[in-house]
Design an enzyme around this catalytic site. Structure first.
Site, PDB file in Angstrom:
ATOM      1  N   LYS A   1      -4.352  11.191  -0.292  1.00  0.00           N
ATOM      2  CA  LYS A   1      -4.644  10.765   1.086  1.00  0.00           C
ATOM      3  C   LYS A   1      -3.613  11.334   2.059  1.00  0.00           C
ATOM      4  CE  LYS A   1      -4.279   6.169   2.182  1.00  0.00           C
ATOM      5  NZ  LYS A   1      -3.525   5.965   3.424  1.00  0.00           N
TER       6      LYS A   1
ATOM      7  N   ASP B   1       3.964   2.753  -1.725  1.00  0.00           N
ATOM      8  CA  ASP B   1       2.580   2.265  -1.774  1.00  0.00           C
ATOM      9  C   ASP B   1       2.206   1.646  -3.122  1.00  0.00           C
ATOM     10  OD1 ASP B   1       2.178   3.021   0.837  1.00  0.00           O
ATOM     11  OD2 ASP B   1       1.420   4.998   0.308  1.00  0.00           O
TER      12      ASP B   1
ATOM     13  N   ARG C   1      -2.640  15.594   6.382  1.00  0.00           N
ATOM     14  CA  ARG C   1      -1.867  16.748   6.859  1.00  0.00           C
ATOM     15  C   ARG C   1      -2.701  18.023   6.819  1.00  0.00           C
ATOM     16  NH1 ARG C   1       1.078  12.580   5.207  1.00  0.00           N
ATOM     17  NH2 ARG C   1       3.220  12.365   5.906  1.00  0.00           N
TER      18      ARG C   1
HETATM   19  C1  S3P Z   1       2.539   7.838   4.409  1.00  0.00           C
HETATM   20  C2  S3P Z   1       3.804   7.312   4.488  1.00  0.00           C
HETATM   21  C3  S3P Z   1       4.135   5.934   4.078  1.00  0.00           C
HETATM   22  C4  S3P Z   1       3.049   5.357   3.189  1.00  0.00           C
HETATM   23  C5  S3P Z   1       1.684   5.587   3.751  1.00  0.00           C
HETATM   24  C6  S3P Z   1       1.407   7.069   3.868  1.00  0.00           C
HETATM   25  C7  S3P Z   1       2.297   9.214   4.873  1.00  0.00           C
HETATM   26  O1  S3P Z   1       4.267   5.114   5.230  1.00  0.00           O
HETATM   27  O2  S3P Z   1       3.278   3.981   3.007  1.00  0.00           O
HETATM   28  O3  S3P Z   1       0.693   5.001   2.946  1.00  0.00           O
HETATM   29  O4  S3P Z   1       1.243   9.783   4.545  1.00  0.00           O
HETATM   30  O5  S3P Z   1       3.161   9.761   5.567  1.00  0.00           O
HETATM   31  P1  S3P Z   1       5.656   4.965   6.036  1.00  0.00           P
HETATM   32  O6  S3P Z   1       5.960   6.258   6.699  1.00  0.00           O
HETATM   33  O7  S3P Z   1       5.403   3.867   7.045  1.00  0.00           O
HETATM   34  O8  S3P Z   1       6.673   4.575   5.015  1.00  0.00           O
END
Ligand code: S3P
Length: 436
Positions: free
Chosen positions: A28, A322, A33
């Site tokens: 995901k 996560d 990105r």
């Molecule tokens: C993500 C970063 C994380 C993660 C989220 C996805 C990302 O969040 O928990 O599910 O794709 O950059 P945080 O940047 O708030 O830690």
């Protein structure tokens, strides 16, 4: 894209070990990105193995709203980027749904665009803290207004004319770091982003694959020049380790299980779940390790046996962020006590994951103590069955399904359809490894 969110789902207890050989949807984080970089690049790019989960589709729709031509062609998603300047004002409010990554990364993109955009989301996203992107992007020169000035969505972003900054993140966050990098790529001058702990580095890896020049200094500092042009390319998204984690824990907690998950992204900045499970005594093998566009990919084989409780301190948070819901289930089925600390960030996710996991595990007979920045969980051999709730949080729903496999009489999960946010067909795959 609206799905029925209130479906009860029954997950029966397993009677014999799990067996299977499967793949999980595309990562995901990398998927978001891929859509962003291809949309801001010059030329036609193709993305393979985008997850099809609702969060990734929100990012696709957002760039369609910003005027990018995005079409499905066979197995690929074709994106015709026209550079940063090819992005046009959206005629409507951009709906980020449940996706924090869409909202925060898009804020970084839009901070550099000379027009106004409003970003909104569902009730859960409207509760999540956005001040963490408003502050640095504001310092770079963007104007971002939040609901009642409280740092909550909807956000009104008026971008343009950015200056590079040097910014130290108070808390490690790949979303905030990425928002600053995406703004920095459009800004005048140099941007330096530093973190207290290294968060996932998919943005840095993908930016370089699109021709960006940036330097990573030490593990926690990224330096880049502004005004950089992106060149179109093909992206293959590896399987999502955060989705694979549900099957890793399912197999690890049911003795005698033998499950292989193919083509999984194992970027070390994300791989805390593998380290924690190994420390708990799990047998996990990384087979056919290879690198694809800078990302480590492997086939994972896991054999189930009784796990042991562990301590998970603050040093694990960034690379495991996560996976705490499903690791809490592993802890509930391990011998002895597991303690989680330094993980207050879990309270700001799709749900307050400390509160939700502690309360739902207690319903299954587990002694789970909620702490300000973590949990203390006493493991048991078998859980009590019963009704539990996901609180609309996809990772909580799937973690509770894994718990159901070891619960007397199984579990019934309220609001289980939210699994589609990151993992469409999760429940079918779970049935598959039980049946084969
Ligand atoms: C993500 C970063 C994380 C993660 C989220 C996805 C990302 O969040 O928990 O599910 O794709 O950059 P945080 O940047 O708030 O830690």
């Amino acid at each position: 894209m609206q799905s029925v969110k209130c479906k009860m789902k029954k997950v029966e207890e397993v009677k014999r070990p799990l067996q299977g050989d499967l793949t999980v949807p595309g990562d995901k984080s990398i998927g978001h990105r891929a859509v962003i970089f291809t949309s801001a690049a010059h030329g036609k790019s193709r993305i393979f193995n985008l997850s099809g989960g609702e969060d990734n589709l929100r990012t696709v729709q957002a760039f369609k709203d910003l005027g990018v031509n995005i079409q499905v062609e066979g197995e690929a998603l074709c994106v015709e980027g026209k550079g940063w300047d090819g992005l046009c004002p959206s005629a409507k409010v951009i709906d980020c749904g449940n996706s924090g990554t869409t909202m925060r990364l898009l804020s970084g993109v839009l901070a550099g665009r000379p027009f106004g955009t409003t970003l909104d989301g569902d009730a859960s996203l409207r509760r999540r803290p956005m001040q963490r992107v408003i502050d640095p992007l504001g310092r770079m020169g963007a104007q971002i207004l939040s609901q009642n000035g409280k740092g909550l969505a909807p956000l009104e972003i008026r971008g343009g004319k950015l200056r590079g900054i040097r910014y130290l993140l108070p808390i490690a966050s790949a979303q905030v770091k990425s928002a600053i990098i995406l703004a920095g790529l459009q800004a005048e001058g140099v941007t330096v982003v530093q973190e207290p702990q290294q968060s996932r580095d998919h943005t840095e890896i993908m930016a370089q694959a699109f021709g960006v020049k940036l330097k990573v200094e030490g593990a926690c500092s990224v330096v880049l020049e502004g005004r950089q042009r992106l060149c179109a390319r093909e992206v293959r998204v590896p399987g999502d380790l955060s989705s694979a984690a549900f099957f890793l824990v399912a197999a690890a907690t049911i003795p005698g299980s033998d499950v292989i998950i193919r083509e999984v992204g194992c970027n070390p900045t994300r791989a805390g779940v593998i380290q924690v499970l190994k420390r708990m005594g799990a047998a996990i093998e990384l087979m056919r390790q290879r690198e694809e566009a800078g990302e480590l990919v492997a086939d994972l084989r896991i054999i189930g046996k009784r796990l042991q409780g562990v301590e998970m301190g603050p040093e694990m948070v960034a690379r495991t962020i996560d996976e705490y819901p499903v690791l809490a289930v592993a802890a509930a089925l391990a011998e002895g006590v597991t303690t989680i600390s330094g993980a207050k960030e879990l309270r700001y996710k799709e749900s307050d994951r400390i509160a939700t996991m502690a309360s739902e595990l207690r319903k299954l007979g587990v002694q789970a103590e909620e702490r300000e920045d973590g949990m203390k969980i006493e493991g048991r051999k078998r859980l009590r069955g019963g009704c539990v709730s996901s609180y609309g949080d996809h990772r909580v729903a799937m973690a509770l399904a894994v718990a159901g496999l070891s619960a007397e009489g199984g579990v019934e999960i309220d609001d289980s359809a939210c699994a589609d946010i990151s993992f469409p067909r999760f429940f079918d795959l779970l049935e598959g490894i039980r049946a084969s």
